[in-house]
Design an enzyme around this catalytic site. Structure first.
Site, PDB file in Angstrom:
ATOM      1  N   HIS A 102      51.408  38.220  43.002  1.00  0.00           N
ATOM      2  CA  HIS A 102      50.572  37.200  42.623  1.00  0.00           C
ATOM      3  C   HIS A 102      50.234  35.923  42.208  1.00  0.00           C
ATOM      4  CE1 HIS A 102      46.529  37.201  40.533  1.00  0.00           C
ATOM      5  NE2 HIS A 102      45.835  38.301  41.215  1.00  0.00           N
ATOM      6  N   ASP A 138      55.736  42.446  37.598  1.00  0.00           N
ATOM      7  CA  ASP A 138      53.640  42.505  37.023  1.00  0.00           C
ATOM      8  C   ASP A 138      53.260  44.061  36.650  1.00  0.00           C
ATOM      9  OD1 ASP A 138      51.262  42.105  38.144  1.00  0.00           O
ATOM     10  OD2 ASP A 138      51.409  40.628  38.945  1.00  0.00           O
ATOM     11  N   GLN A 197      48.978  46.281  39.122  1.00  0.00           N
ATOM     12  CA  GLN A 197      47.812  47.846  39.797  1.00  0.00           C
ATOM     13  C   GLN A 197      48.449  48.735  39.827  1.00  0.00           C
ATOM     14  OE1 GLN A 197      45.206  47.185  41.956  1.00  0.00           O
ATOM     15  NE2 GLN A 197      45.141  44.774  41.458  1.00  0.00           N
ATOM     16  N   LYS A 241      41.777  46.488  34.798  1.00  0.00           N
ATOM     17  CA  LYS A 241      41.531  47.600  35.993  1.00  0.00           C
ATOM     18  C   LYS A 241      42.318  49.159  36.054  1.00  0.00           C
ATOM     19  CE  LYS A 241      44.137  43.667  38.041  1.00  0.00           C
ATOM     20  NZ  LYS A 241      43.486  42.684  38.976  1.00  0.00           N
ATOM     21  N   CYS A 264      44.756  36.341  45.786  1.00  0.00           N
ATOM     22  CA  CYS A 264      46.022  35.275  44.898  1.00  0.00           C
ATOM     23  C   CYS A 264      46.938  35.564  45.501  1.00  0.00           C
ATOM     24  CB  CYS A 264      45.704  35.561  43.377  1.00  0.00           C
ATOM     25  SG  CYS A 264      44.108  35.633  42.836  1.00  0.00           S
TER      26      CYS A 264
HETATM   27  C1  LIG Z   1      49.466  42.847  41.068  1.00  0.00           C
HETATM   28  C2  LIG Z   1      48.848  41.539  40.290  1.00  0.00           C
HETATM   29  N1  LIG Z   1      48.728  41.031  39.315  1.00  0.00           N
HETATM   30  C3  LIG Z   1      48.314  39.890  38.466  1.00  0.00           C
HETATM   31  C4  LIG Z   1      47.030  39.780  38.456  1.00  0.00           C
HETATM   32  C5  LIG Z   1      46.183  39.104  37.515  1.00  0.00           C
HETATM   33  O1  LIG Z   1      45.525  39.815  36.692  1.00  0.00           O
HETATM   34  P1  LIG Z   1      44.607  39.407  35.472  1.00  0.00           P
HETATM   35  O2  LIG Z   1      43.804  38.072  36.415  1.00  0.00           O
HETATM   36  O3  LIG Z   1      44.021  40.546  34.720  1.00  0.00           O
HETATM   37  O4  LIG Z   1      45.503  38.467  34.572  1.00  0.00           O
HETATM   38  C6  LIG Z   1      46.573  40.870  39.290  1.00  0.00           C
HETATM   39  C7  LIG Z   1      44.833  40.834  39.281  1.00  0.00           C
HETATM   40  O5  LIG Z   1      44.071  40.579  40.489  1.00  0.00           O
HETATM   41  C8  LIG Z   1      47.208  41.763  40.404  1.00  0.00           C
HETATM   42  O6  LIG Z   1      46.605  42.460  41.127  1.00  0.00           O
END
Ligand SMILES: Cc1ncc(COP(=O)(O)O)c(C=O)c1O
Length: 425
Positions: A141, A218, A221, A244, A383
Site C-alpha cells: 500500500h 502492515d 487488512q 477498518k 493506493c
Molecule cells: C493494506 C493497507 N495498508 C495501509 C492502509 C492505510 O490505512 P489508513 O488509511 O487507515 O492509514 C490501508 C488502508 O486502506 C490498507 O488497506
C-alpha cells in the site's frame, strides 16, 4: 469447492447492531440522511476502506462524552482519572487482542499510515544510510511504499521489491535472493488490500531476522479479519487501523517489540511524552507514552476497546471463516460473468475482498453504475498504483466484505455488474 449454505456467524443478529445497514440510498444526493422515496437498500461492500460501526462502539463514545470526558494523565480530578484508566485499559485490551506482551508495546497513532511514518522517521532516519536496503513487496500500500521510498531518499538507502507472481503471490525465491546482509528493514503487507493475497509474514520475518534485518508488517487488512498474534509472527513492528475493524476513524495502532521501542527516539515531541524538562534538555516518559505526544486519541482508544470486545464476542476464527466464505462466493459468482477479470489468488485462498475489472469499462464508470444499484464499492488504484501499473490497468473495482455482509448482497453486486456489462456491450 461448493459454498456452504449457512454462515459461521449470526449475520442477522449482527446486522441489528448496525443501524446504517437499514439505510436506503439513491436518488439525487442532497443532505446526508435525507433519502428519496425510490431509494434502494444500501449494499455496503467497501469495508476494506472503512467498516461500519456497531451501536456498542457508538455507545462507548457516548458514555465517554456524557460520563467522563476529560484529558488523560493531566489531572488528579475524578473524571481525568476515569478517562486515564479507560485509555490505559484500551492499550491493554489491544495488546491482548494481538498477542503483545503488554501496553508498553502498543502505541496509539492516528492510523496505519502514521504508525508507518513513526517507524520510518524515528527508526529509519537514525538507522538507515548509504549501502543499506529496505525490502518491500510489489503489493505494498502507498502507506508503506511511499513512506519507505522517501525515507530511503533522505538517508541514501535503496529500496528493492519482492516480486509478485502471475497468481498474485509473493515470489519467495526472489525474497530469499533480495534479503541479504545489506537489508536493514523488510516491510510487508500481511493481507493485500488489492489482491487479497495472504502473505507468509512469519516466513518473511524469519528470513529478515536471519539476515539481521527488522520486519514491519502492515496489518491494516489482517487484524480486522483474522486472528493475529504478533509474537507468533515474530514481527518487530506491526500496524493497523481502528476504522477498518468496527472502530472509529482517528485511531491506529503501532505494535513494536519493547526493546526496540525503548531504543528508539520519539517521533513527535511535546507534552505528555516527557518525564522532565529543563531549559536545556528533556527526558522521555515510559513506553508507550513516549510516542504519544500531546493530547492523545482518548475517545478513539476507548471506542477501539469496544470494537475489539465486539469482534472477540463473534470470535476472530469465525470472522475469518465468514470472510473466506463470502470471498469465495463472490469470486465464483463474478467468474461466471463473461469479461470479468479478477486479480489475485483463487477464491478459496484469499482475504475477504475481490478486486476486478469488466473488460472495456473503466472502474469509475462501473462503480457509478453499481452505485445506481445502491451497491457501494471502491474504484481506483486502492493506493497500490505501482501494482496496478504492473497489472496493466489504471484502476479496478473492489468489493470487500465484513461480518454483516450476506450472499444476497453479493448477488446484488453480481446483478449490477451484469447490468453494466449489458449496458456497455
Ligand atoms: C493494506 C493497507 N495498508 C495501509 C492502509 C492505510 O490505512 P489508513 O488509511 O487507515 O492509514 C490501508 C488502508 O486502506 C490498507 O488497506
Amino acid at each position: 469447492m461448493g459454498v456452504q449454505e449457512s454462515y459461521p456467524i449470526d449475520v442477522a443478529s449482527i446486522r441489528e447492531d448496525f443501524p446504517i445497514l437499514d439505510r436506503k440510498v439513491g436518488g439525487d444526493f442532497t443532505v446526508p440522511g435525507e433519502g428519496e422515496d425510490d431509494d434502494l437498500p444500501l449494499v455496503y461492500l467497501d469495508n476494506a476502506a472503512t467498516s461500519q460501526t456497531p451501536k456498542q462502539v457508538v455507545d462507548a463514545i457516548v458514555d465517554y462524552y456524557y460520563g467522563y470526558n476529560s484529558n488523560v494523565h493531566r489531572g488528579i480530578h475524578h473524571l481525568s482519572q476515569e478517562a486515564s484508566v479507560a485509555y490505559e485499559n484500551a492499550h491493554d485490551r489491544v495488546a491482548e487482542f494481538v498477542g503483545a506482551a503488554g501496553r508498553e508495546e502498543i502505541v496509539f497513532t492516528k492510523n496505519t499510515t502514521e504508525a508507518m511514518n513513526l517507524v520510518a522517521y524515528a527508526w529509519g532516519l537514525e538507522e538507515l544510510g548509504e549501502g543499506d536496503t529496505v525490502v518491500l513487496t510489489e503489493m505494498e500500500h502507498h502507506a508503506s511504499l511511499v513512506t519507505w521510498q522517501q525515507i530511503a531518499k533522505k538517508t541514501g538507502a535503496s529500496v528493492e521489491y519482492i516480486g509478485v507472481d502471475e497468481e498474485g503471490r509473493l515470489d519467495m525465491d526472489h525474497a530469499a535472493e533480495l534479503i541479504d546482509e545489506d537489508v536493514k528493514m523488510v516491510s510487508t503487507v500481511h493481507v493485500s488490500n488489492t489482491l487479497g493475497t495472504i502473505n507468509p509474514v512469519a516466513e518473511l520475518a524469519e528470513m529478515a531476522h536471519e539476515a539481521g534485518a527488522y520486519v514491519f508488517v502492515d496489518g491494516a487488512q489482517a487484524v480486522p479479519t483474522r486472528p493475529v498474534d504478533v509474537k507468533e509472527i515474530d514481527a518487530d513492528f506491526y500496524a493497523f487501523s481502528g476504522h477498518k475493524m468496527l472502530g472509529p476513524t482517528g485511531i491506529g495502532v503501532l505494535y513494536g517489540k519493547e526493546e526496540i521501542l525503548e531504543e528508539m527516539s520519539p517521533y513527535l515531541y511535546g507534552g505528555e511524552m516527557i518525564r522532565s524538562v529543563t531549559y536545556e534538555d528533556s527526558t522521555w516518559e515510559d513506553l508507550p507514552w513516549k510516542f504519544e505526544a500531546g493530547t492523545p486519541v482518548i475517545e478513539q482508544g476507548i471506542a477501539l476497546h469496544a470494537a475489539i470486545d465486539y469482534l472477540d464476542d463473534i470470535g476472530m476464527e469465525n470472522v475469518q471463516a465468514h470472510e473466506e466464505l463470502l470471498a469465495e462466493y463472490a469470486y465464483d459468482r463474478l467468474t461466471e460473468l463473461d469479461d470479468v477479470e479478477i486479480y489475485g489468488p483463487p477464491g478459496d485462498d484469499r482475504g475477504g475482498l475481490v478486486a476486478f475489472n469488466l473488460d472495456g469499462v473503466h472502474a469509475h464508470d462501473l462503480s457509478s453504475i453499481l452505485n445506481d444499484h445502491a451497491v457501494a464499492v471502491r474504484a481506483g488504484d486502492h493506493c497500490t498504483q505501482p501494482l496496478h501499473d504492473k497489472l496493466g490497468v489504471a484502476a479496478s473495482t473492489r468489493a470487500s466484505f465484513y461480518v454483516y455482509n450476506t450472499f444476497e448482497e453479493i448477488d446484488k453486486l453480481v446483478e449490477a455488474v451484469d447490468d453494466a456489462r449489458q449496458l456497455f456491450a
